[in-house]
Design a protein around this motif. Structure first.
Motif, short mmCIF file in Angstrom:
data_model
loop_
_atom_site.label_atom_id
_atom_site.label_comp_id
_atom_site.label_asym_id
_atom_site.label_seq_id
_atom_site.Cartn_x
_atom_site.Cartn_y
_atom_site.Cartn_z
N ASN A 252 -9.28 -8.15 2.29
CA ASN A 252 -10.58 -8.61 2.76
C ASN A 252 -11.37 -9.22 1.61
O ASN A 252 -11.33 -8.71 0.48
N VAL A 253 -12.09 -10.29 1.89
CA VAL A 253 -12.91 -10.93 0.87
C VAL A 253 -14.34 -11.03 1.38
O VAL A 253 -14.64 -11.79 2.31
N LYS A 254 -15.23 -10.27 0.78
CA LYS A 254 -16.66 -10.38 1.06
C LYS A 254 -17.34 -10.60 -0.29
O LYS A 254 -17.19 -11.64 -0.90
N ASP A 255 -18.10 -9.64 -0.75
CA ASP A 255 -18.65 -9.76 -2.10
C ASP A 255 -17.56 -9.53 -3.14
O ASP A 255 -17.58 -10.12 -4.21
N VAL A 256 -16.63 -8.63 -2.81
CA VAL A 256 -15.49 -8.34 -3.69
C VAL A 256 -14.22 -8.29 -2.85
O VAL A 256 -14.28 -8.21 -1.62
N TYR A 257 -13.08 -8.32 -3.52
CA TYR A 257 -11.80 -8.20 -2.83
C TYR A 257 -11.53 -6.71 -2.56
O TYR A 257 -11.74 -5.86 -3.43
N SER A 258 -11.08 -6.42 -1.35
CA SER A 258 -10.76 -5.04 -0.99
C SER A 258 -9.56 -5.03 -0.05
O SER A 258 -9.14 -6.07 0.46
N VAL A 259 -9.03 -3.84 0.19
CA VAL A 259 -7.82 -3.69 1.01
C VAL A 259 -8.14 -2.91 2.27
O VAL A 259 -8.78 -1.85 2.23
N ASP A 260 -7.69 -3.44 3.42
CA ASP A 260 -7.77 -2.72 4.68
C ASP A 260 -6.61 -1.73 4.72
O ASP A 260 -5.46 -2.12 4.90
N LYS A 261 -6.89 -0.43 4.56
CA LYS A 261 -5.82 0.56 4.44
C LYS A 261 -5.00 0.70 5.71
O LYS A 261 -3.85 1.16 5.68
N TYR A 262 -5.57 0.32 6.87
CA TYR A 262 -4.81 0.40 8.11
C TYR A 262 -3.86 -0.78 8.28
O TYR A 262 -2.86 -0.68 8.99
N ALA A 263 -4.16 -1.90 7.64
CA ALA A 263 -3.30 -3.08 7.75
C ALA A 263 -2.26 -3.13 6.63
O ALA A 263 -1.20 -3.73 6.79
N CYS A 264 -2.54 -2.49 5.51
CA CYS A 264 -1.62 -2.51 4.37
C CYS A 264 -0.33 -1.78 4.70
O CYS A 264 -0.35 -0.64 5.18
N GLU A 265 0.80 -2.42 4.42
CA GLU A 265 2.11 -1.83 4.67
C GLU A 265 2.77 -1.28 3.41
O GLU A 265 3.91 -0.83 3.43
N GLY A 266 2.06 -1.34 2.29
CA GLY A 266 2.58 -0.74 1.06
C GLY A 266 3.70 -1.51 0.40
O GLY A 266 4.47 -0.94 -0.38
N CYS A 267 3.81 -2.81 0.67
CA CYS A 267 4.93 -3.59 0.11
C CYS A 267 4.75 -3.92 -1.36
O CYS A 267 5.71 -4.28 -2.05
N ALA A 268 3.51 -3.85 -1.88
CA ALA A 268 3.20 -4.05 -3.30
C ALA A 268 3.33 -5.49 -3.77
O ALA A 268 3.34 -5.74 -4.98
N VAL A 269 3.42 -6.46 -2.86
CA VAL A 269 3.46 -7.86 -3.27
C VAL A 269 2.17 -8.25 -3.99
O VAL A 269 2.19 -8.98 -4.98
N CYS A 270 1.04 -7.76 -3.50
CA CYS A 270 -0.24 -8.09 -4.13
C CYS A 270 -0.27 -7.62 -5.58
O CYS A 270 -0.77 -8.32 -6.47
N GLN A 271 0.26 -6.43 -5.83
CA GLN A 271 0.31 -5.91 -7.20
C GLN A 271 1.21 -6.76 -8.08
O GLN A 271 0.90 -7.01 -9.25
N LEU A 272 2.30 -7.24 -7.49
CA LEU A 272 3.26 -8.05 -8.25
C LEU A 272 2.66 -9.38 -8.69
O LEU A 272 2.91 -9.84 -9.81
N VAL A 273 1.86 -10.02 -7.82
CA VAL A 273 1.35 -11.36 -8.14
C VAL A 273 0.02 -11.33 -8.88
O VAL A 273 -0.44 -12.38 -9.36
N PRO B 151 -2.49 -11.42 -11.64
CA PRO B 151 -2.39 -11.72 -13.07
C PRO B 151 -3.29 -10.84 -13.94
O PRO B 151 -3.13 -10.79 -15.16
N ALA B 152 -4.21 -10.11 -13.30
CA ALA B 152 -5.18 -9.31 -14.07
C ALA B 152 -4.86 -7.82 -14.05
O ALA B 152 -5.64 -7.02 -14.57
N ASP B 153 -3.74 -7.45 -13.44
CA ASP B 153 -3.35 -6.04 -13.33
C ASP B 153 -4.48 -5.23 -12.70
O ASP B 153 -4.80 -4.12 -13.14
N ALA B 154 -5.08 -5.81 -11.63
CA ALA B 154 -6.24 -5.18 -11.00
C ALA B 154 -5.88 -4.37 -9.76
O ALA B 154 -6.76 -3.78 -9.14
N ILE B 155 -4.59 -4.37 -9.39
CA ILE B 155 -4.18 -3.70 -8.15
C ILE B 155 -3.26 -2.53 -8.46
O ILE B 155 -2.30 -2.66 -9.23
N GLU B 156 -3.56 -1.40 -7.86
CA GLU B 156 -2.78 -0.17 -8.05
C GLU B 156 -2.28 0.32 -6.70
O GLU B 156 -2.99 0.25 -5.70
N MET B 157 -1.05 0.79 -6.66
CA MET B 157 -0.50 1.40 -5.45
C MET B 157 -0.73 2.91 -5.54
O MET B 157 -0.23 3.56 -6.46
N ILE B 158 -1.48 3.44 -4.60
CA ILE B 158 -1.82 4.86 -4.65
C ILE B 158 -1.19 5.60 -3.48
O ILE B 158 -0.98 5.03 -2.41
#
Length: 291
Positions: free
Chosen positions: A85-106, A108-115
């Motif tokens: 989701n993109v509003k004021d900041v980028y965020s993740v819809d936890k119900y739509a996320c399938e945990g594939c980690a593609v976002c973390q892979l691409v 460039p700022a190492d801003a995404i963590e799989m929890i």
């Protein structure tokens, strides 16, 4: 320990009603509810013990650290599940996320963590018997993995119990396939309707991919005798054990609503279930006095 799995090609055929009845009749010391989307076997068995509760962790969920995010938009562009989701900041819809980690892979700022993400809750009742069940969290996947964990709950009793009765899920999806794995007998409960017959055929074909024996019984057989005969003929032509007919019982609803089973009342339905249980034990080479 012999494992008997009760399945139905569709919901509402009486699968849990038969499972709970056979558990009471047989005195089985191990049983499980693998219908993790809507578990209800505990309601029919009046469990009074306090269960051991544990969380089940499925696939992880992505989390974006906004202080590191550079708003490059790559995560949103590459996400196949529209979970960014993109509003004021980028965020993740936890119900739509399938945990594939593609976002973390691409990123460039190492801003995404799989929890880690809790996707279900397990309950294990143990005293003079063991009862394993679980419930999937709303919107969560990995139901097949959760079913596998439920079945692990009764495996520790393989030296204490000779028979385990498992209430499975309706349909032919992942939880059903996970339920069938490793069992000795699949008992299919169907009803004398066109949809019941069609769904029974689907679950028969699914079960044939496993080494387990297959048997069929018909619930509320007297609602349509023509379809009942059609189902019996199908079983005979396809070398499937037919174990019996359960008649419609007008007291079934009141019994179930009061936390009881069909075998808590003497009558034709109880007699039919006793006959089916005898057939089940015969197919798995187990005597009543061995349970």
């Amino acid at each position: 320990m012999k494992q008997v799995l009760v399945l139905s090609g569709k919901g509402g055929t009486g699968k849990t009603t038969l499972s709970s009845s056979m558990i009471k009749l047989s005195g089985a010391k191990a049983y499980a509810d693998c219908d993790v989307d809507a578990p209800n076997l505990h309601l029919a068995l009046e469990e009074t013990l306090e269960p051991k509760n544990s969380d089940f962790y499925g696939l992880p969920v992505a989390q974006i650290h906004s202080e590191k995010c550079v708003s490059c938009d790559l995560c949103r562009q590459k996400c196949r599940f529209d979970a960014i989701n993109v509003k004021d900041v980028y965020s993740v819809d936890k119900y739509a996320c399938e945990g594939c980690a593609v976002c973390q892979l691409v990123c460039p700022a190492d801003a995404i963590e799989m929890i880690p993400r809790i996707t279900g809750h397990l309950q294990l009742y143990q005293n003079d018997h063991v009862f394993s069940t679980a419930e999937l969290c709303m919107g969560s996947g990995n139901s097949g993995l959760l079913v596998t964990e439920v079945k692990k709950g009764i495996k520790d009793w393989k030296e204490k119990a000779t028979l385990a009765i498992i209430d499975g899920s309706p349909g032919i999806g992942c939880p059903v396939i996970a339920s069938i794995s490793g069992v000795d007998l699949v008992l299919l409960v169907t009803e004398p309707t066109l949809s019941g017959f069609s769904d029974m055929e689907r679950i028969v074909e699914t079960s044939r991919g496993f080494p387990a024996k297959i048997a069929v019984c018909i619930n509320k057989y007297d609602l349509h005798l023509g379809n009942t005969e059609k189902i019996e003929k199908y079983c005979m032509e396809n070398d499937i054990s037919f174990l019996g007919r359960i008649p419609f019982d007008s007291d079934a609803v009141s019994l179930l609503n009061s936390g009881k089973t069909l075998v808590d009342k003497k009558g034709p339905a109880r007699d039919a279930i006793e006959e089916i249980l005898t057939g089940v034990l015969g197919l798995i080479n187990l005597k009543e006095d061995e349970i």
